[in-house]
Design a protein around this motif. Structure first.
Motif, PDB file in Angstrom:
ATOM      1  N   ASP A  38       0.841  -1.193   0.000  1.00 10.78           N
ATOM      2  CA  ASP A  38       0.000   0.000   0.000  1.00 10.78           C
ATOM      3  C   ASP A  38       0.879   1.247   0.000  1.00 10.78           C
ATOM      4  N   LEU A  39       0.650   2.133  -0.944  1.00  8.08           N
ATOM      5  CA  LEU A  39       1.452   3.349  -1.031  1.00  8.08           C
ATOM      6  C   LEU A  39       1.346   4.185   0.236  1.00  8.08           C
ATOM      7  N   LYS A  40       0.193   4.195   0.852  1.00  7.76           N
ATOM      8  CA  LYS A  40      -0.030   5.033   2.027  1.00  7.76           C
ATOM      9  C   LYS A  40       0.888   4.659   3.189  1.00  7.76           C
ATOM     10  N   HIS A  41       1.296   3.384   3.245  1.00  3.99           N
ATOM     11  CA  HIS A  41       2.097   2.917   4.376  1.00  3.99           C
ATOM     12  C   HIS A  41       3.590   3.079   4.156  1.00  3.99           C
ATOM     13  N   LEU A  42       3.987   3.692   3.041  1.00  2.00           N
ATOM     14  CA  LEU A  42       5.407   3.838   2.757  1.00  2.00           C
ATOM     15  C   LEU A  42       6.033   5.040   3.438  1.00  2.00           C
ATOM     16  N   THR A  43       5.228   5.876   4.050  1.00  2.00           N
ATOM     17  CA  THR A  43       5.765   7.048   4.747  1.00  2.00           C
ATOM     18  C   THR A  43       5.098   7.182   6.099  1.00  2.00           C
ATOM     19  N   GLU A  44       5.848   7.700   7.032  1.00  2.00           N
ATOM     20  CA  GLU A  44       5.320   7.935   8.388  1.00  2.00           C
ATOM     21  C   GLU A  44       4.934   9.396   8.596  1.00  2.00           C
ATOM     22  N   ASP A 101       2.773  12.180   9.047  1.00  2.00           N
ATOM     23  CA  ASP A 101       1.357  12.337   9.384  1.00  2.00           C
ATOM     24  C   ASP A 101       0.692  13.420   8.569  1.00  2.00           C
ATOM     25  N   ASP A 102       1.471  14.408   8.129  1.00  2.00           N
ATOM     26  CA  ASP A 102       0.881  15.486   7.344  1.00  2.00           C
ATOM     27  C   ASP A 102       0.442  14.972   5.972  1.00  2.00           C
ATOM     28  N   VAL A 103       1.189  13.990   5.461  1.00  2.00           N
ATOM     29  CA  VAL A 103       0.838  13.414   4.164  1.00  2.00           C
ATOM     30  C   VAL A 103      -0.185  12.310   4.326  1.00  2.00           C
ATOM     31  N   ASN A 104      -0.017  11.473   5.362  1.00  2.00           N
ATOM     32  CA  ASN A 104      -0.902  10.340   5.577  1.00  2.00           C
ATOM     33  C   ASN A 104      -2.186  10.770   6.277  1.00  2.00           C
ATOM     34  N   ASP A 105      -2.928  11.623   5.666  1.00  2.00           N
ATOM     35  CA  ASP A 105      -4.192  12.082   6.216  1.00  2.00           C
ATOM     36  C   ASP A 105      -5.216  10.950   6.145  1.00  2.00           C
ATOM     37  N   ASP A 106      -6.158  10.956   7.086  1.00  2.00           N
ATOM     38  CA  ASP A 106      -7.168   9.904   7.126  1.00  2.00           C
ATOM     39  C   ASP A 106      -8.086   9.926   5.908  1.00  2.00           C
ATOM     40  N   LEU A 107      -8.099  11.038   5.185  1.00  2.00           N
ATOM     41  CA  LEU A 107      -8.948  11.107   3.996  1.00  2.00           C
ATOM     42  C   LEU A 107      -8.506  10.106   2.931  1.00  2.00           C
ATOM     43  N   LEU A 108      -7.220   9.837   2.861  1.00  2.00           N
ATOM     44  CA  LEU A 108      -6.678   8.954   1.832  1.00  2.00           C
ATOM     45  C   LEU A 108      -6.885   7.504   2.252  1.00  2.00           C
ATOM     46  N   THR A 109      -7.684   6.778   1.499  1.00  2.00           N
ATOM     47  CA  THR A 109      -7.986   5.397   1.842  1.00  2.00           C
ATOM     48  C   THR A 109      -6.795   4.494   1.552  1.00  2.00           C
ATOM     49  N   GLU A 110      -6.803   3.326   2.157  1.00  2.00           N
ATOM     50  CA  GLU A 110      -5.671   2.415   2.023  1.00  2.00           C
ATOM     51  C   GLU A 110      -5.556   1.823   0.621  1.00  2.00           C
ATOM     52  N   ASN A 111      -6.630   1.822  -0.145  1.00  2.00           N
ATOM     53  CA  ASN A 111      -6.574   1.255  -1.495  1.00  2.00           C
ATOM     54  C   ASN A 111      -6.474   2.325  -2.574  1.00  2.00           C
ATOM     55  N   ALA A 112      -6.057   3.515  -2.180  1.00  2.00           N
ATOM     56  CA  ALA A 112      -5.963   4.595  -3.168  1.00  2.00           C
ATOM     57  C   ALA A 112      -4.896   4.306  -4.213  1.00  2.00           C
ATOM     58  N   ALA A 113      -3.792   3.678  -3.794  1.00  2.00           N
ATOM     59  CA  ALA A 113      -2.716   3.342  -4.731  1.00  2.00           C
ATOM     60  C   ALA A 113      -1.879   2.224  -4.136  1.00  2.00           C
ATOM     61  N   THR A 114      -1.340   1.387  -5.011  1.00  2.00           N
ATOM     62  CA  THR A 114      -0.474   0.292  -4.585  1.00  2.00           C
ATOM     63  C   THR A 114       0.887   0.429  -5.256  1.00  2.00           C
TER      64      THR A 114
END
Length: 355
Positions: free
Chosen positions: A53-59, A61-74
């Motif tokens: 999951d692309l979302k989990h590649l960075t820690e 928090d400013d980028v990993n907003d809750d609005l972005l779902t986990e399946n947005a990009a792989t």
């Protein structure tokens, strides 16, 4: 370790200027012929890493907003075992695959020689369009895999980022544009590593770019305009990076936003297979069944099947399923190729036009 051999001199390899000699011997004389050839040999290791999951590649928090779902990009590490061999299975009538490779090589040469983009413009965007089931997504993934090998002298590895376009429309009004921005912030983090070549795949891009005109006509909420504008803005920013290729696929070309289509350097139509392509695909399928000892090798002529497939305008996706359907309907437990071909013809003949 794997080896890839190509005849392109445009990307460096281990062996250059190789000469092949063909020696013919006979009872009275010997003749030697020398043919000049240029080869590039690439040694590479296939990754067995699964899609992440692309979302989990960075820690961040400013980028990993809750609005972005986990399946947005792989993200898929390349070259990968899951995409190995895919390139060779794809059959097209025109020289589509080499056309795309030549385009990539041209953009790399322009970039490496610092060609002024204000004078000669290129966006590193490829648009693959055509009816469903013709292999557009498979071609995009195969191209990304191939490039991760061919460009190994320039880039250490490759990554395939696949965007789920449907996930970028938020249920909250005015938030969709922010979703696009957050997603591309993550993509830019990947692209910061200039030793990695990133292929960005936007599948069914019409779901994003087709929304703006409908919004202008009052058929879609104004939030759709923000999505398209945000996407075009982010794509324009990626243009400044040398290690990014964008591949978009579309089943409905006339639904695409004109501004997006205009940004595509190549607009390649991928249609349903022709007579020769059908025969080539089905020949490969039969060879696979014979090699796996599921079918006995024999006389099986595909001309009649191929003609019917063209008449019914069947897709490549259906052709790939056809051997299984035919095998299931074959009368014998261990059929020969002729019996499988007859079963193929029956399956195509019975195929409904809506399938």
């Amino acid at each position: 370790m794997n080896l890839s051999l190509s005849n392109s001199p445009m990307v460096g390899g281990v062996i250059r200027g190789l000469y092949l000699s063909n020696v013919l011997t006979g009872p009275h004389n010997t003749h030697s012929f020398t043919f000049p050839c240029t080869f590039s040999v690439h040694a590479y290791q296939l990754s067995d890493a699964p899609v992440s999951d692309l979302k989990h590649l960075t820690e961040d928090d400013d980028v990993n907003d809750d609005l972005l779902t986990e399946n947005a990009a792989t993200v898929l590490e390349l070259p990968n075992a899951s995409t190995s061999g895919l390139w060779d299975t794809l059959v097209y009538d025109a020289d589509v695959k080499n056309t795309l490779l030549r385009y990539i090589y041209a953009t790399l040469r322009f970039s490496s020689n610092d060609v002024d983009a204000n004078i000669i413009s290129w966006n590193r965007i490829v648009l693959l369009h055509g009816p469903p089931g013709t292999g557009k997504t498979s071609l995009a993934k195969a191209l990304a895999h191939k490039l991760s090998i061919r460009l190994s002298e320039v880039y250490v590895s490759g990554k395939l980022v696949e965007i789920n376009a449907h996930s970028l429309f938020s249920k909250w009004f005015s938030e969709s544009g922010k979703l696009v921005q957050q997603l591309f912030e993550l993509i830019n983090i990947l692209c910061d590593d200039e030793a990695v070549f990133v292929t960005l795949l936007i599948d069914e891009v019409e779901s994003l770019t087709g929304a703006r005109q409908a919004a202008v006509n009052g058929n879609e909420p104004s939030d759709a305009i923000r999505v398209v504008n945000a996407l075009l803005t982010q794509i324009d920013k990626l243009k400044q990076r040398k290690n990014v290729l964008i591949i978009a696929t579309s089943n409905i070309t006339n639904a695409l936003d004109d501004a997006f289509v205009d940004r595509a350097d190549i607009q390649q139509y991928i249609g349903n297979p022709s007579f020769d392509a059908v025969k080539s695909i089905l020949h490969g399928c039969l060879d696979e069944l014979v090699s796996k000892k599921l079918v006995i090798s024999g006389d099986g002529h595909l001309d009649k099947v191929a003609s019917l497939c063209v008449q019914k305008n069947v897709s490549g996706r259906f052709l790939r399923k056809l051997p299984l359907l035919a095998f299931a309907n074959a009368a014998h437990h261990l059929p020969n190729t002729a019996q499988v071909v007859d079963a193929m013809y029956a399956c195509v003949h019975d195929k409904r036009e809506t399938e």
